[in-house]
Design an enzyme around this catalytic site. Structure first.
Site, PDB file in Angstrom:
ATOM      1  N   HIS A  44      -6.342  -2.249   6.574  1.00 54.03           N
ATOM      2  CA  HIS A  44      -5.447  -2.506   5.436  1.00 54.03           C
ATOM      3  C   HIS A  44      -4.274  -3.377   5.880  1.00 54.03           C
ATOM      4  O   HIS A  44      -3.934  -3.391   7.064  1.00 54.03           O
ATOM      5  CB  HIS A  44      -4.859  -1.177   4.920  1.00 54.03           C
ATOM      6  N   CYS A  48       0.024   6.120   5.532  1.00 51.92           N
ATOM      7  CA  CYS A  48      -1.136   6.545   4.714  1.00 51.92           C
ATOM      8  C   CYS A  48      -1.025   7.967   4.186  1.00 51.92           C
ATOM      9  O   CYS A  48      -1.707   8.338   3.237  1.00 51.92           O
ATOM     10  CB  CYS A  48      -2.436   6.568   5.515  1.00 51.92           C
TER      11      CYS A  48
END
Length: 258
Positions: free
Chosen positions: A163, A248
């Site tokens: 990501h 996250c």
């Protein structure tokens, strides 16, 4: 006044089956992971954040990585459509949680895919990583949702990590930090500071100059402390085996006026 709420979600008992894309699979100890998750949540609370637990999704191994399921700008929550099909069951509980908190809810629709981990907000600029989990249609839908609210959406190529926020995050002054070998195009960021460790690229802004960081990045913590920030270190080694990082594990809601 602005809110300080953080969405978190308890690890699934199937955590060890979580996806890995850019690294070798390593054995995950779920009991240790739960202890680390509890310590992470406690660190948020200690620094003034009210934690809001999303309903667990025990059938979804990656569900602890709650950041990937939603992106919030102002009071609008955009429910993601994860690029990995096995993760699409994670969004329903998050949708309920943000609606309960008073967010206005929008969705990414097929054929768009978007993971929240691909979004980095720096002031009103919203960087979106265009990589393995977020596609062009997802970027277009993000623009359509947030540009009318005053966001400037900047798409950034991501090819070396899972990501965008696996590669870069931002300091309170807006400087973007990253471990250079993993950042596709550092020149896309107006101010970029290279850091010496991969996990040093990830900070969660706790307020008051405090930065929540992984204990696996001591050199970066030293560098940032030398620049006048205050690192708060947490051990998330079990989540790092699944390409997880400090960002996250929560979604910070700063702009819900309560």
């Amino acid at each position: 006044m602005p809110s300080q709420k953080a969405l978190i979600r308890r690890p699934s008992p199937r955590l060890a089956e979580g996806l890995v894309t850019h690294i070798e699979r390593a054995k995950v100890d779920v009991d240790v992971a739960v202890e680390q998750w509890e310590a992470y949540a406690e660190a948020l609370r200690t620094h003034g954040w009210e934690t809001v637990e999303v309903e667990p999704a025990d059938d979804c191994p990656d569900s602890v990585f709650v950041e990937d399921t939603v992106v919030v700008f102002r009071n609008v929550a955009l429910i993601s459509r994860p690029g990995a099909e096995s993760r699409r069951g994670e969004t329903a509980g998050v949708e309920e949680a943000v609606a309960r908190l008073g967010c206005s809810v929008n969705w990414i629709w097929e054929p768009g895919t978007l993971d929240g981990g691909d979004i980095l907000k720096v002031g009103d600029t919203v960087y979106v990583g265009r990589g393995g989990r977020t596609n062009a249609a997802g970027v277009q839908q993000l623009r359509a949702a947030f540009e009318p609210l005053g966001a400037r959406v900047v798409a950034v190529p991501v090819s070396k990590v899972l990501h965008l926020k696996s590669a870069v995050t931002a300091l309170p002054d807006g400087t973007v930090i990253g471990h250079e070998p993993l950042v596709d195009t550092p020149s896309l960021f107006p101010r970029f500071l290279p850091v010496p460790e991969e996990s040093g690229a990830h900070v969660v802004l706790l307020g008051g100059g405090k930065l929540l960081m992984a204990a696996s990045a001591p050199k970066t913590a030293e560098l940032l402390a030398d620049l006048g920030h205050e690192p708060v270190l947490v051990d998330i080694s079990e989540f790092e085996k699944l390409e997880g990082c400090v960002t996250c594990l929560s979604v910070r809601l700063r702009e819900l006026y309560v």
